[in-house]
Design a protein around this motif. Structure first.
Motif, PDB file in Angstrom:
ATOM      1  N   SER A 183      11.121  14.999   1.210  1.00  0.00           N
ATOM      2  CA  SER A 183      11.051  13.404   0.697  1.00  0.00           C
ATOM      3  C   SER A 183      10.679  12.431   1.944  1.00  0.00           C
ATOM      4  CB  SER A 183      12.413  12.916   0.099  1.00  0.00           C
ATOM      5  OG  SER A 183      13.315  13.086   1.178  1.00  0.00           O
ATOM      6  N   LEU A 184      10.403  11.381   1.597  1.00  0.00           N
ATOM      7  CA  LEU A 184       9.953  10.207   2.501  1.00  0.00           C
ATOM      8  C   LEU A 184      11.166   9.173   2.260  1.00  0.00           C
ATOM      9  CD1 LEU A 184       7.020  11.405   1.870  1.00  0.00           C
ATOM     10  CD2 LEU A 184       6.488   9.895   3.950  1.00  0.00           C
ATOM     11  N   TRP A 185      11.740   8.483   3.123  1.00  0.00           N
ATOM     12  CA  TRP A 185      12.540   7.284   2.909  1.00  0.00           C
ATOM     13  C   TRP A 185      12.163   6.000   3.663  1.00  0.00           C
ATOM     14  CZ3 TRP A 185      17.680   7.944   0.676  1.00  0.00           C
ATOM     15  CH2 TRP A 185      18.002   9.018   0.266  1.00  0.00           C
ATOM     16  N   MET A 186      12.455   5.003   3.207  1.00  0.00           N
ATOM     17  CA  MET A 186      11.865   3.701   3.966  1.00  0.00           C
ATOM     18  C   MET A 186      13.153   2.762   3.699  1.00  0.00           C
ATOM     19  SD  MET A 186       8.545   1.535   3.202  1.00  0.00           S
ATOM     20  CE  MET A 186       8.884   0.601   1.647  1.00  0.00           C
ATOM     21  N   TRP A 187      13.207   1.921   4.983  1.00  0.00           N
ATOM     22  CA  TRP A 187      14.323   0.828   5.113  1.00  0.00           C
ATOM     23  C   TRP A 187      13.736  -0.358   5.632  1.00  0.00           C
ATOM     24  CZ3 TRP A 187      14.613   6.207   6.665  1.00  0.00           C
ATOM     25  CH2 TRP A 187      15.589   6.867   6.071  1.00  0.00           C
ATOM     26  N   SER A 188      14.461  -1.169   5.438  1.00  0.00           N
ATOM     27  CA  SER A 188      14.515  -2.700   6.106  1.00  0.00           C
ATOM     28  C   SER A 188      15.329  -2.871   7.281  1.00  0.00           C
ATOM     29  CB  SER A 188      14.435  -3.735   4.834  1.00  0.00           C
ATOM     30  OG  SER A 188      14.367  -5.199   5.854  1.00  0.00           O
ATOM     31  N   LEU A 189      14.767  -3.060   8.169  1.00  0.00           N
ATOM     32  CA  LEU A 189      15.697  -3.367   9.622  1.00  0.00           C
ATOM     33  C   LEU A 189      15.681  -4.850  10.169  1.00  0.00           C
ATOM     34  CD1 LEU A 189      17.220  -1.111  10.714  1.00  0.00           C
ATOM     35  CD2 LEU A 189      15.282   0.009   9.602  1.00  0.00           C
ATOM     36  N   PRO A 190      16.311  -5.395  10.673  1.00  0.00           N
ATOM     37  CA  PRO A 190      17.807  -4.545  11.248  1.00  0.00           C
ATOM     38  C   PRO A 190      18.765  -4.202  10.358  1.00  0.00           C
ATOM     39  CG  PRO A 190      17.886  -6.951  11.951  1.00  0.00           C
ATOM     40  CD  PRO A 190      16.446  -6.680  11.322  1.00  0.00           C
ATOM     41  N   ASP A 193      18.869  -2.052   4.978  1.00  0.00           N
ATOM     42  CA  ASP A 193      18.835  -2.082   3.626  1.00  0.00           C
ATOM     43  C   ASP A 193      17.875  -1.079   3.249  1.00  0.00           C
ATOM     44  OD1 ASP A 193      20.547  -4.029   3.444  1.00  0.00           O
ATOM     45  OD2 ASP A 193      18.928  -5.596   3.191  1.00  0.00           O
ATOM     46  N   PHE A 194      18.246  -0.127   2.249  1.00  0.00           N
ATOM     47  CA  PHE A 194      17.350   0.807   1.643  1.00  0.00           C
ATOM     48  C   PHE A 194      16.279   0.196   0.653  1.00  0.00           C
ATOM     49  CE2 PHE A 194      16.549   3.429  -2.321  1.00  0.00           C
ATOM     50  CZ  PHE A 194      15.891   4.630  -1.458  1.00  0.00           C
ATOM     51  N   MET A 195      15.079   0.737   0.890  1.00  0.00           N
ATOM     52  CA  MET A 195      14.004   0.193   0.049  1.00  0.00           C
ATOM     53  C   MET A 195      13.313   1.184  -1.065  1.00  0.00           C
ATOM     54  SD  MET A 195      11.832  -2.046   2.886  1.00  0.00           S
ATOM     55  CE  MET A 195      10.796  -2.522   1.972  1.00  0.00           C
ATOM     56  N   HIS A 196      12.996   2.341  -0.423  1.00  0.00           N
ATOM     57  CA  HIS A 196      12.241   3.520  -1.422  1.00  0.00           C
ATOM     58  C   HIS A 196      12.805   4.834  -1.037  1.00  0.00           C
ATOM     59  CE1 HIS A 196      10.307   0.606  -3.833  1.00  0.00           C
ATOM     60  NE2 HIS A 196       9.933  -0.060  -2.803  1.00  0.00           N
ATOM     61  N   VAL A 197      12.574   5.783  -1.780  1.00  0.00           N
ATOM     62  CA  VAL A 197      12.348   7.161  -1.624  1.00  0.00           C
ATOM     63  C   VAL A 197      11.176   7.612  -2.363  1.00  0.00           C
ATOM     64  CG1 VAL A 197      13.693   7.906  -3.552  1.00  0.00           C
ATOM     65  CG2 VAL A 197      13.635   9.611  -1.541  1.00  0.00           C
ATOM     66  N   LYS A 232       4.996  -0.491  -1.599  1.00  0.00           N
ATOM     67  CA  LYS A 232       5.738  -1.608  -2.294  1.00  0.00           C
ATOM     68  C   LYS A 232       6.203  -0.979  -3.631  1.00  0.00           C
ATOM     69  CE  LYS A 232       2.643  -5.586  -1.311  1.00  0.00           C
ATOM     70  NZ  LYS A 232       1.858  -6.433  -1.681  1.00  0.00           N
ATOM     71  N   THR A 233       5.880   0.130  -4.215  1.00  0.00           N
ATOM     72  CA  THR A 233       6.300   0.729  -5.264  1.00  0.00           C
ATOM     73  C   THR A 233       6.649   2.077  -5.260  1.00  0.00           C
ATOM     74  OG1 THR A 233       4.100   1.343  -6.015  1.00  0.00           O
ATOM     75  CG2 THR A 233       4.989  -0.823  -6.561  1.00  0.00           C
ATOM     76  N   ALA A 234       6.347   2.937  -4.030  1.00  0.00           N
ATOM     77  CA  ALA A 234       6.704   4.176  -4.020  1.00  0.00           C
ATOM     78  C   ALA A 234       5.716   5.125  -4.861  1.00  0.00           C
ATOM     79  CB  ALA A 234       7.988   4.672  -4.025  1.00  0.00           C
ATOM     80  N   ALA A 235       4.673   4.538  -5.520  1.00  0.00           N
ATOM     81  CA  ALA A 235       3.630   5.372  -6.458  1.00  0.00           C
ATOM     82  C   ALA A 235       3.029   5.986  -5.521  1.00  0.00           C
ATOM     83  CB  ALA A 235       3.257   4.257  -7.375  1.00  0.00           C
ATOM     84  N   ILE A 236       2.378   7.171  -6.016  1.00  0.00           N
ATOM     85  CA  ILE A 236       1.094   7.946  -5.605  1.00  0.00           C
ATOM     86  C   ILE A 236      -0.156   7.026  -5.924  1.00  0.00           C
ATOM     87  CG2 ILE A 236      -0.183  10.044  -5.452  1.00  0.00           C
ATOM     88  CD1 ILE A 236       2.709  11.570  -6.130  1.00  0.00           C
ATOM     89  N   VAL A 237      -0.812   7.021  -4.767  1.00  0.00           N
ATOM     90  CA  VAL A 237      -2.136   6.381  -5.058  1.00  0.00           C
ATOM     91  C   VAL A 237      -3.360   7.463  -5.093  1.00  0.00           C
ATOM     92  CG1 VAL A 237      -3.992   4.724  -3.914  1.00  0.00           C
ATOM     93  CG2 VAL A 237      -1.551   4.249  -3.846  1.00  0.00           C
ATOM     94  N   ARG A 238      -3.084   8.346  -4.220  1.00  0.00           N
ATOM     95  CA  ARG A 238      -4.159   9.415  -4.110  1.00  0.00           C
ATOM     96  C   ARG A 238      -3.408  10.723  -3.662  1.00  0.00           C
ATOM     97  NH1 ARG A 238      -8.013   7.582  -6.626  1.00  0.00           N
ATOM     98  NH2 ARG A 238      -8.219   5.918  -5.009  1.00  0.00           N
ATOM     99  N   GLN A 239      -3.886  11.967  -4.220  1.00  0.00           N
ATOM    100  CA  GLN A 239      -3.105  12.937  -3.611  1.00  0.00           C
ATOM    101  C   GLN A 239      -4.302  14.285  -3.696  1.00  0.00           C
ATOM    102  OE1 GLN A 239      -0.145  14.512  -6.567  1.00  0.00           O
ATOM    103  NE2 GLN A 239       0.678  15.807  -4.953  1.00  0.00           N
ATOM    104  N   PHE A 240      -4.209  14.928  -2.584  1.00  0.00           N
ATOM    105  CA  PHE A 240      -5.023  15.920  -2.480  1.00  0.00           C
ATOM    106  C   PHE A 240      -4.130  17.381  -2.403  1.00  0.00           C
ATOM    107  CE2 PHE A 240      -6.944  12.421  -0.494  1.00  0.00           C
ATOM    108  CZ  PHE A 240      -8.217  12.451  -0.644  1.00  0.00           C
ATOM    109  N   THR A 241      -4.353  18.412  -2.965  1.00  0.00           N
ATOM    110  CA  THR A 241      -3.723  19.414  -2.965  1.00  0.00           C
ATOM    111  C   THR A 241      -4.298  20.956  -2.831  1.00  0.00           C
ATOM    112  OG1 THR A 241      -3.664  20.212  -5.258  1.00  0.00           O
ATOM    113  CG2 THR A 241      -2.111  18.463  -4.771  1.00  0.00           C
TER     114      THR A 241
END
Length: 402
Positions: A183-190, A193-197, A232-241
């Motif tokens: 996973s990846l996680w994102m927070w607002s500092l200082p 506040d949790f924003m997205h996983v 902003k949405t934690a949505a996948i824009v593009r994926q390479f596999t």
């Protein structure tokens, strides 16, 4: 970073209260000080066989040459990560397998502050883009964030598994972290506040960062996938596999993003680097290595790419033609490469204990610095490219300067 291979847990007999302290009375520390710290280690030939540094593994000989102009020696175990303050380039943060991170002064090596101790190795350290905050990420799954000027801890962030990397948004105090749990996680500092996983990888996330504009996030993982995200949405824009046979067929180890954010370069254990466009196109494969490609970089001023491999090769490519321009060489694995700002110069570090700067136009090695007694894991460059700070398996950070 694999927790089994690249760190030793530092076990405390008692719980240690988290601290963020000044250290104005730091004593001078001898270069490569012994465990007792009472006497300098003799570096003559008679003592070569007895001298060891950190957990960097066996070495056939001790390097006697030392080109460093300064160093920081408070870490007593391998140092994994180092970063320079973006505006006050005399401030350095470092973290390592001793579960500790420090802020110290580049020109004097003086310890400015010892940051709160983690419960496991500190795998990543990073100053925020404006330099007001600094984050330390640990294999204990925690991230500590501090005010640089006030020298106060402002947040402790929980949620991910073992932290593999941290990165700050280029235009705001938003922090991103990638973890062993895919996973990846994102927070607002200082505020913290949790924003997205961000969920989309199926194996540990090995590398990632915000794009230069901050409009997207790019991450690579051990499952061979590369994902471009909308922060902003934690949505996948593009994926390479790896399901696409033109893409990597092994774990992704490293990535770089072009200045205009349109092109991404990835390295992999499959011994190749791939150049892709954010529109989903696979532009080409760079396949000069015989072993894992551990480090990649894209030049800002010329259409050049660099790929560094476990086989010791450092390849420079023309990304317009996808042709190999030259192959440079270290004596051991290349661990990290950085292009200089607004310059075709390239600096690389290696498990051969050396720092080398190259002119990518000619392939000339214009500078070699030595001083570490074990492999170098990370480096940071001043804006002018004239000074390099390194983090090494020998438990030391060294400063090299023209």
């Amino acid at each position: 970073m694999n927790s089994d291979d690249r760190h030793n847990q530092y076990d405390e007999e008692e719980d240690v209260e988290e601290t963020f302290v000044d250290d104005d009375d730091v004593a001078d520390v001898a270069h490569y000080e012994g465990e007792e710290g009472d006497e300098d280690m003799a570096m003559d030939d008679d003592d070569d066989d007895d001298n060891e540094q950190g957990d960097g593994g066996e070495r056939s000989e001790i390097l006697l040459e030392d080109d460093s102009v300064q160093g920081f020696f408070a870490h007593k175990e391998p140092v994994f990560s180092v970063d320079l303050h973006p505006t006050k380039q005399n401030l350095v943060v470092s973290g390592g397998s001793d579960d500790r991170a420090y802020i110290w002064q580049l020109d004097t090596g003086e310890q400015i502050a010892e940051l709160s101790q983690h419960g496991d190795s500190v795998s990543a350290v990073r100053f925020s883009s404006d330099g007001s905050l600094v984050a330390t990420g640990g294999m204990d799954g925690k991230i500590h964030v501090y005010s640089v000027d006030k020298r106060e801890q402002c947040a402790t962030l929980d949620g991910p598994d073992e932290i593999q990397f941290v990165d700050w948004h280029p235009k705001g105090n938003v922090l991103l972290a990638g973890a062993q749990d895919a996973s990846l996680w994102m927070w607002s500092l200082p505020t913290g506040d949790f924003m997205h996983v961000f969920a989309g990888h199926s194996a540990p996330v090995t590398c990632g960062r915000f794009t230069n504009s901050g409009r997207n996030i790019v991450s690579g993982a051990e499952d061979g996938s590369l994902i471009v995200w909308d922060p902003k949405t934690a949505a996948i824009v593009r994926q390479f596999t790896s399901q696409d046979e033109r893409f990597h067929q092994g774990a992704i180890t490293s990535l770089a993003i072009a200045r205009d954010d349109q092109v991404i370069l990835t390295g992999s254990v499959d011994a190749t680097a791939k150049l892709v466009h954010v529109n989903g196109s696979i532009l080409g494969s760079l396949g000069n290595a015989t072993e894992s490609v551990e480090a990649v970089g894209l030049c800002d001023v010329l259409p050049l790419a660099a790929t560094g491999s476990v086989d010791g090769s450092l390849s420079v490519w023309d990304i317009n033609t996808m042709r190999l321009r030259t192959t440079l060489r270290h004596d051991d694995s290349v661990t990290r490469v950085l292009w200089h700002e607004s310059s075709p110069m390239l600096t690389s570090v290696s498990m051969d204990c050396s720092v080398r700067t190259w002119d990518a136009r000619t392939g000339e090695c214009v500078r070699v610095w030595r001083g570490h007694q074990a492999g170098i894991m990370d480096l940071a460059l001043t804006h002018d490219g004239r000074t390099v700070v390194t983090a090494s398996d020998d438990g030391c950070c060294l400063v090299f300067s023209e």
